[in-house]
Design an enzyme around this catalytic site. Structure first.
Site, mmCIF file in Angstrom:
data_model
loop_
_atom_site.group_PDB
_atom_site.id
_atom_site.type_symbol
_atom_site.label_atom_id
_atom_site.label_comp_id
_atom_site.label_asym_id
_atom_site.label_seq_id
_atom_site.Cartn_x
_atom_site.Cartn_y
_atom_site.Cartn_z
ATOM 1 N N THR A 37 8.730 -1.475 7.099
ATOM 2 C CA THR A 37 7.453 -2.049 7.567
ATOM 3 C C THR A 37 6.676 -2.730 6.440
ATOM 4 O O THR A 37 5.740 -3.476 6.706
ATOM 5 C CB THR A 37 6.548 -0.939 8.133
ATOM 6 O OG1 THR A 37 6.225 -0.045 7.056
ATOM 7 C CG2 THR A 37 7.245 -0.154 9.232
ATOM 8 N N ASP A 57 12.443 0.680 -10.039
ATOM 9 C CA ASP A 57 13.861 0.918 -10.319
ATOM 10 C C ASP A 57 14.247 0.423 -11.713
ATOM 11 O O ASP A 57 15.018 1.071 -12.423
ATOM 12 C CB ASP A 57 14.735 0.214 -9.266
ATOM 13 C CG ASP A 57 14.748 0.979 -7.947
ATOM 14 O OD1 ASP A 57 14.428 2.184 -7.950
ATOM 15 O OD2 ASP A 57 15.062 0.360 -6.907
ATOM 16 N N ASP A 83 12.871 -4.938 -8.371
ATOM 17 C CA ASP A 83 12.076 -3.730 -8.099
ATOM 18 C C ASP A 83 11.631 -3.124 -9.433
ATOM 19 O O ASP A 83 12.443 -2.593 -10.191
ATOM 20 C CB ASP A 83 12.918 -2.729 -7.303
ATOM 21 C CG ASP A 83 12.077 -1.556 -6.835
ATOM 22 O OD1 ASP A 83 12.017 -1.322 -5.621
ATOM 23 O OD2 ASP A 83 11.455 -0.870 -7.695
ATOM 24 N N ARG A 122 6.030 1.758 -0.838
ATOM 25 C CA ARG A 122 6.009 0.759 0.221
ATOM 26 C C ARG A 122 7.191 1.041 1.131
ATOM 27 O O ARG A 122 8.340 1.025 0.686
ATOM 28 C CB ARG A 122 6.138 -0.615 -0.449
ATOM 29 C CG ARG A 122 5.866 -1.756 0.458
ATOM 30 C CD ARG A 122 5.830 -3.036 -0.339
ATOM 31 N NE ARG A 122 7.164 -3.501 -0.726
ATOM 32 C CZ ARG A 122 7.477 -4.763 -0.909
ATOM 33 N NH1 ARG A 122 6.557 -5.690 -0.786
ATOM 34 N NH2 ARG A 122 8.683 -5.114 -1.252
#
Ligand SMILES: O=P(O)(O)OC[C@H]1O[C@H](OP(=O)(O)OP(=O)(O)O)[C@H](O)[C@@H]1O
Ligand SMILES: O=c1cc[nH]c(=O)[nH]1
Ligand SMILES: [Mg+2]
Length: 209
Positions: free
Chosen positions: A108, A203, A200, A104
């Protein structure tokens, strides 16, 4: 409209608490994602077709059921989806695995595809697309678009945590895709992260932060 199933099993909810906790380290996070994925696979396979066969027990002949041998494939969205694959394969060991690489764009929030590799008979298989997070829904929608372009028709989507915005977007874009979730969270924040979420997922799984 695609149906939405939220798995409220206590074991799933318990493990979810620990993956949300920011003090949970990479090793434990990875193990918990694996365990949650196995538990979710147990729930998602409830509707697998059976066929009746006969076996001889030590007592007499018995009519009994075996799996009818449905062709399936697990399709992780890289990277984070990889963390769910082994846990699912524990219960569906004969499933094939296709990979879709998507990230992603942080500015944006639009998905960018960088890899796509499916079993050659993808059109005939029942596909379970997996990714721990369904946030804006952009990645899941793009993954299903790519699969449909190659002729896939039977597609389900399974994630650990979803935002209502992502569920709505995926349902709207692909009304034929049922969605399986361990927790439906509150909302997205201004950066497109799920709130309260777990941060995340990629991560945290791979220790890259
Ligand atoms: O619903 P969306 O708004 O599209 O967001 C969800 C996506 O974001 C994360 O991937 P990320 O882009 O962080 O890639 P990674 O798995 O390589 O970390 C997550 O694993 C999903 O694929
Ligand atoms: O909260 C979020 C949103 C997108 N991707 C993640 O890994 N986490
Ligand atoms: Mg990530």
């Amino acid at each position: 409209m695609g149906k939405v199933f939220v798995f409220e099993h206590p074991l799933i909810q318990h493990k979810l608490t620990y993956i949300r906790d920011k003090s949970t380290g990479t090793k434990e996070f990875r193990e918990l994602v694996d365990e949650i994925s196995t538990l979710m696979a147990f729930e998602i396979t409830r509707d697998l077709p059976l066929q009746e066969i006969e076996v001889e027990t030590p007592v007499q002949l018995a009519k009994t059921n075996v799996l009818a041998g449905k062709k399936m494939a697990i399709v992780p969205i890289l990277r984070a989806g990889i963390g769910m694959v082994d846990g699912i394969l524990k219960l569906i060991p004969a499933a094939k695995v296709g990979h879709i690489g998507l990230y992603r764009d942080p500015e944006t929030l639009q998905p960018v595809e960088y890899y796509f590799k499916m079993p050659s008979d993808v059109q005939e298989r029942e596909l379970i697309v997996v990714d721990p997070m369904l946030a804006t829904g952009g990645s899941a929608i793009e993954a299903v678009n790519s699969l449909k372009k190659r002729g896939a028709v039977k597609i389900r989507f399974m994630c650990i945590i979803a935002a209502p915005e992502g569920v709505e977007a995926l349902q709207k874009a692909h009304p034929d895709v049922d969605i399986y979730i361990a927790a439906l969270d509150e909302k997205l924040n201004e950066k497109g992260y799920i709130v309260p979420g777990l941060g995340d997922a990629g991560d945290r799984l791979f220790g890259t932060k």
